[in-house]
Design a protein around this motif. Structure first.
Motif, mmCIF file in Angstrom:
data_model
loop_
_atom_site.group_PDB
_atom_site.id
_atom_site.type_symbol
_atom_site.label_atom_id
_atom_site.label_comp_id
_atom_site.label_asym_id
_atom_site.label_seq_id
_atom_site.Cartn_x
_atom_site.Cartn_y
_atom_site.Cartn_z
ATOM 1 N N ALA A 136 68.483 37.842 -69.639
ATOM 2 C CA ALA A 136 67.316 37.283 -69.930
ATOM 3 C C ALA A 136 67.167 35.549 -70.101
ATOM 4 O O ALA A 136 66.715 35.018 -69.329
ATOM 5 N N LEU A 137 68.072 35.255 -71.164
ATOM 6 C CA LEU A 137 68.299 33.773 -71.163
ATOM 7 C C LEU A 137 68.795 33.089 -70.126
ATOM 8 O O LEU A 137 68.114 32.210 -69.711
ATOM 9 N N PRO A 138 69.896 33.456 -69.427
ATOM 10 C CA PRO A 138 70.452 32.796 -68.216
ATOM 11 C C PRO A 138 69.480 32.693 -67.350
ATOM 12 O O PRO A 138 69.270 31.966 -66.482
ATOM 13 N N SER A 139 68.656 33.922 -66.997
ATOM 14 C CA SER A 139 67.765 33.757 -65.909
ATOM 15 C C SER A 139 66.454 32.787 -65.997
ATOM 16 O O SER A 139 66.219 32.466 -65.391
ATOM 17 N N LEU A 149 65.454 37.113 -58.712
ATOM 18 C CA LEU A 149 66.544 38.495 -58.797
ATOM 19 C C LEU A 149 66.773 38.836 -60.076
ATOM 20 O O LEU A 149 66.850 39.852 -60.528
ATOM 21 N N THR A 150 67.608 37.681 -60.628
ATOM 22 C CA THR A 150 68.088 38.185 -62.019
ATOM 23 C C THR A 150 66.892 38.243 -62.963
ATOM 24 O O THR A 150 67.156 39.087 -63.967
ATOM 25 N N THR A 151 65.815 37.616 -62.918
ATOM 26 C CA THR A 151 64.772 37.875 -63.710
ATOM 27 C C THR A 151 64.273 39.419 -63.731
ATOM 28 O O THR A 151 64.327 40.069 -64.567
ATOM 29 N N ALA A 152 64.037 39.950 -62.555
ATOM 30 C CA ALA A 152 63.583 41.232 -62.134
ATOM 31 C C ALA A 152 64.777 42.181 -62.556
ATOM 32 O O ALA A 152 64.479 43.204 -63.276
ATOM 33 N N GLY A 205 76.851 36.173 -63.154
ATOM 34 C CA GLY A 205 76.020 36.874 -64.200
ATOM 35 C C GLY A 205 75.846 38.011 -63.910
ATOM 36 O O GLY A 205 75.677 39.110 -64.764
ATOM 37 N N VAL A 206 75.468 38.343 -62.493
ATOM 38 C CA VAL A 206 75.069 39.812 -62.207
ATOM 39 C C VAL A 206 76.171 40.548 -61.310
ATOM 40 O O VAL A 206 76.085 41.539 -60.557
ATOM 41 N N ASP A 207 77.450 39.916 -61.612
ATOM 42 C CA ASP A 207 78.711 40.426 -60.731
ATOM 43 C C ASP A 207 78.098 40.663 -59.444
ATOM 44 O O ASP A 207 78.368 41.687 -58.731
ATOM 45 N N SER A 208 77.515 39.708 -58.610
ATOM 46 C CA SER A 208 77.382 39.590 -57.234
ATOM 47 C C SER A 208 78.445 38.929 -56.361
ATOM 48 O O SER A 208 78.603 37.700 -57.022
ATOM 49 N N ARG A 209 79.098 39.372 -55.600
ATOM 50 C CA ARG A 209 80.061 38.720 -54.772
ATOM 51 C C ARG A 209 79.651 38.492 -53.371
ATOM 52 O O ARG A 209 79.069 39.017 -52.556
#
Lengths: 477, 496
Positions: A319-322, A387-390, B68-72
């Motif tokens: 949440a925070l980083p996004s 993307l990270t938010t969703a 952060g989302v382990d996307s490469r």
């Protein structure tokens, strides 16, 4: 006991910006009209130095000033750098419109004051500081909107001022309620203080404070001033007030909800506000023919996406980083889009962009990158943010909110394309676009192109940025 | 190696875009050279390729992208993707050669197609869901500008419909990907890791919903009935090479997603959905063929046969999930046939669309009623079109036969009811023969009078594609030795 000290030097970037604002304001009155650019250089230099100091501070450990009332952590660091950088881009953009204008240094001064306010808003860990920061961030906005001449600007300034005054009072009311029931204005004391009181009182207080912050961010239900202000104000100001205040307001909202007690279903409340903001912003943007007004509504919908991480604050590591990532990406992308509109100030109808791709290919490229970026098309920065938010929403147990974000992104494509499509159409002879007289303004064009390039870079090199922002709020115990 | 293959066209595009004072002729030839070099690199990669173990990829490259989302940034090829990579490189080269006669902003067109080539090659080689999505979305953006900028007729409207429709599909796909990420433990977007540990195995309902979102996204792109309505207008109004790439490469992104993502990552849900997928495939086969039969516009007709041909693929991958004892061999034949069909359709339909583009160029119409006896003034065109039509309807000795024979052998052995789709082959044969007859035979009338036969650039580009179809038809081992191990691996993975 480090956090109990005053340590005002930790606020060096904020003080520097405020002092530079004062210097520009006073110095500007001694400068002749054609030498006012000196004040622009001073403001720019202050922003650059402040970014440098903030970067050094961000690399160091988190700390707090004024006995814990003001945090100097990742959140403040991100706000300092992104807000100052955004304002720097806006100063570049201002070169076309403000050079030699009667209110040149006054505008720079107000921009610096409001930037300082938005940064303090992001760092505030005390309701009283929050209220003061709100005023510092919003009062310069009224002046900025009113700088432009003309009936539209007057209406916009009046609307912004009235809305600001109303929601300022609402915010103060909320602060009062929370302070009264918790018996403390410190965020550190709020969870304990609010846990035992009736949820209704906490809900009323939180809602009122959030409403104030949403005025600052330009989100539903305090969004009415945004489209008028973006249409009526000068393009420099329109860019500023839809970009920079959001940074402070949203980080402040995030800080605030994390200290709310579990007795209150605040995640749902924020999720509903987020849904309302993105949906309403998108629906209202459909019918717009004025590019700046369309962008104004688009920023309302963007606030909705930005509220999503706030809704799952504390329940997803993402949440925070996004939120930080989205804010950074949004800042450069939105500035790029407004800069395109600013580069062609005479074209106040989407149809007037016909034929743009032929005689201003770079500007058209910036338009495509920024608008598709705002939609969330890869590989721009906003795509990574969305993307990270969703993902954070789904991860935090709100899969429906993730779906709402994606559906709204599709919906937003309609009106962004209604601006892109004419640019590639061949211009008729009587179209505005066919006339060679309406050349794109140079400063705005280059700001648009560089900001669009940055928004691509933020997306492609997202990993590097992610390491910087992957921190927590507050001081580690 | 793969990164070079993927980004060489993009680098060439940037150079073309930034070089000042480049003549149109130089830009056209630069595009041909860039596409040729890229094809040569692909062939080198093919020579260095060794079939990887199941669940692995060859020629891998990876680095962290969004930690952060382990996307490469993770690339690799196997028997499912390498044939498509080769086909893509060939088809883009054919388009570059065909476009040597382009007069409308050739430099910008070359830039756009080089961009699309990078995007397509990137999609077929990506081993990360987000990377896959990035290329998936960018292909839509690129094709939108191709149709809107170089199309004819109601191009702006068709392009917008295409963009909105497929963008909606792509976001459904993204929702599914996020579901996979959240369901995986540890959270990751890496396709190989997700293949090794399929997510959501313990959550059948969520798994079925996530697969539903992914299937929706891929079905719009493929397209299958009932999500195909964007395809006919997009094809009719697109320029010839745009149609060739749209049908030849972009549609494969959807079908490739079925075998790369749907089947191996959500095997349980895939088996649960299998009959739905089979049904959609059968309906697409029959509906596509019947509607194609009713068309007078040649390009619309070819567009609808694409719906029919994609239906065979969907049918085959659906059958792959219909688990019954002693059918593993048959189902792997079906999957092999599906991948062969992707390659074959790319070559053959690409060639047919290029030929249709010649008709637009010479006479300004695709309407078959305006033609007749075209074989007399344009014999080269007639020969090539005949070969393309026969390849498309599945005549032995051409690639379409190899593909459809395997699809049906495998499918009918595993699920006999799918034999009803054989009717599609019959209808397709009828409609192509009828089209040949209407356009090329009889007295030379209407738009056929004074029709200039194919120019060398047109002959070479179409000829290249059809010769390869013939090679696959006569020497299927050249292709099948690549696909078969991957087909067997896919069946093992979906049977877990």
């Amino acid at each position: 006991m480090g956090s109990m000290a005053m340590r005002p030097l930790l606020l060096l970037p904020e003080m520097l910006l405020f002092a530079a604002g004062l210097a520009v304001l006073l110095g500007g009155s001694f400068l002749p009209r054609q030498r006012q650019w000196v004040s622009r250089v001073v403001a720019g230099a202050a922003l650059v130095v402040s970014i440098a100091i903030s970067a050094v501070a961000l690399a160091g450990p988190a700390s707090a000033a004024f006995e814990g009332a003001y945090a100097v952590d990742t959140g403040t660091g991100v706000a300092r750098i992104v807000a100052a950088f955004g304002t720097l881009l806006i100063l570049l953009l201002a070169g076309d419109e403000l050079t030699g204008s009667p209110r040149e240094s006054d505008t720079y001064a107000l921009l610096l004051f409001s930037t300082t306010g938005t940064i303090i808003l992001a760092g505030a860990q005390d309701l009283i500081v929050l209220a003061a920061a709100f005023l510092l961030a919003s009062i310069p906005l009224y002046g900025l909107v009113g700088m432009a001449r003309g009936p539209r600007a007057a209406e916009a300034a009046m609307k912004t001022y009235l809305m600001g005054a109303l929601f300022g009072i609402v915010l103060l009311l909320g602060v009062t309620i929370l302070y009264a029931v918790a018996a403390s204005s410190r965020y550190a004391d709020l969870p304990a203080g609010l846990g035992a009181v009736a949820p209704a009182a906490v809900a009323a207080g939180l809602l009122a404070v959030l409403a104030g912050l949403l005025f600052e961010a330009g989100g539903v239900p305090a969004h009415f001033w945004v489209p008028d202000a973006t249409e009526g104000a000068s393009s420099t100001v329109a860019t500023f007030l839809t970009t920079i205040p959001k940074i402070g307001a949203l980080i402040a909202a995030y800080r605030l909800v994390t200290v709310m007690p579990d007795t209150l279903a605040w995640p749902l409340l924020v999720a509903v506000l987020a849904t309302a903001s993105m949906t309403l912003g998108n629906l209202a943007a459909y019918g717009q023919r004025d590019p700046r007004r369309l962008l104004g509504w688009s920023t309302v919908s963007q606030v909705g996406y930005l509220l999503v991480p706030v809704a799952v604050a504390g329940r997803s590591e993402l949440a925070l980083p996004s939120l930080f990532f989205y804010l950074a990406a949004y800042t450069v992308t939105n500035i790029a889009a407004f800069a395109v509109a600013g580069a062609l100030p005479d074209r106040r109808d989407l149809a007037a962009y016909a034929g743009l791709s032929r005689h201003a290919p770079w500007l058209t490229a910036a338009l495509v990158v920024s608008l598709l970026g705002l939609t969330g098309t890869p590989p721009t920065g906003v795509f990574v943010g969305k993307l990270t938010t969703a993902t954070a929403a789904w991860d935090g147990g709100m899969a429906w909110l993730a779906v709402v974000v994606l559906l709204n992104s599709v919906a937003s494509l309609f009106y962004y394309l209604s601006w892109i499509a004419p640019a590639f159409r061949v211009a008729n002879r009587h179209d505005v676009g066919g006339r060679s007289s309406s050349l794109a303004l140079p400063w705005s064009t280059w700001t648009a192109v560089s900001a669009a390039a940055l928004s691509l870079a933020v997306g492609i090199a997202g990993g590097l940025l992610w390491h910087v922002i992957d921190g927590a709020l507050g001081v580690a115990p | 190696m793969l990164s070079l293959i993927v980004f060489l066209p993009l680098a060439a595009a940037v150079v073309l875009l930034t070089l000042p004072r480049l003549s149109d002729a130089a830009a056209r030839w630069a595009w041909v050279v860039a596409a040729s070099v890229d094809l040569a690199l692909v062939l080198v990669a093919w020579a260095r390729y060794n079939a990887p173990a199941p669940g692995q990829l060859a020629l891998e490259e990876q680095t962290r992208w969004i930690p952060g989302v382990d996307s490469r940034y993770h690339l690799g090829v196997d028997g499912l993707s390498l044939p498509l990579v080769v086909m893509t490189a060939v088809l883009f080269l054919a388009c570059a050669v065909y476009a040597l006669r382009e007069r409308n902003r050739p430099r910008l067109q070359a830039v756009l197609f080089l961009f699309l080539q990078s995007v397509s090659l990137g999609l077929f080689t990506s081993a990360d869901l987000i990377l896959f999505f990035v290329f998936f979305d960018l292909s839509i953006v690129g094709m939108y500008f191709v149709i809107a900028g170089w199309g004819h007729g109601d191009a702006a409207r068709s392009a917008l419909k295409f963009f909105l429709y497929t963008f909606l599909g792509s976001l459904a796909l993204l929702a599914g990907f996020i579901g996979l990420y959240v369901g995986a433990d540890p959270h990751t977007f890496d396709i190989l890791q997700l293949t090794a540990h399929p997510p959501l195995a313990d959550h059948p309902v969520t798994g079925a919903l996530v697969l539903g979102a992914i299937l929706l996204g891929l079905a719009v792109k493929t397209p299958t009935v009932p999500f195909h309505t964007w395809l006919p207008p997009a094809h009719t109004d697109a320029p010839a090479i745009g149609s060739a790439i749209l049908a030849g490469v972009l549609l494969k992104m959807g079908t490739y997603g079925f075998v790369r993502i749907g089947m191996p990552l959500l095997p349980d849900a895939w088996r649960a959905w299998a009959w739905v997928i089979v049904a959609v495939g059968v309906v697409s086969v029959l509906y596509g063929a019947l509607v194609a039969l009713a068309q007078d516009n040649l390009k619309r007709m070819i567009a609808y046969t694409s719906v029919n041909h994609m239906g065979y693929i969907v049918l085959a991958v659906g059958v792959a999930g219909v688990i019954a004892p002693d059918t593993a061999q048959a189902r792997s034949v079906a999957v092999t046939g599906a991948v062969t069909q992707m390659v074959s359709h790319g070559l053959v339909t690409g060639a047919l669309f290029l030929l249709a583009g010649v008709m637009q160029d010479r006479a300004g119409t695709y309407d078959m009623r305006n033609y007749g006896g075209l074989a007399a003034p344009a014999p080269r065109m007639a020969w090539l079109f005949a070969v393309g039509a026969f390849a498309s309807l599945g005549l032995p000795a051409l690639s379409g036969f190899i593909a459809e024979f395997q699809v049906f052998t495998g499918s009918i052995a595993a699920a006999p009811v799918t034999a009803v789709a054989l009717l599609g082959i019959l209808i397709t044969a009828a409609l192509f023969l009828r089209a040949l007859q209407r356009i090329f035979t009889g007295d030379t009338i209407g738009a056929s009078r004074g029709f200039t036969d194919l120019h060398p650039s047109e002959t070479w580009s179409v000829g290249l594609l059809l010769v390869l179809s013939l090679v696959i038809g006569l020497l299927p081992r050249t292709l099948l030795y690549l696909i078969e191990p991957a087909g067997r691996a896919a069946i093992t993975l979906v049977g877990r």
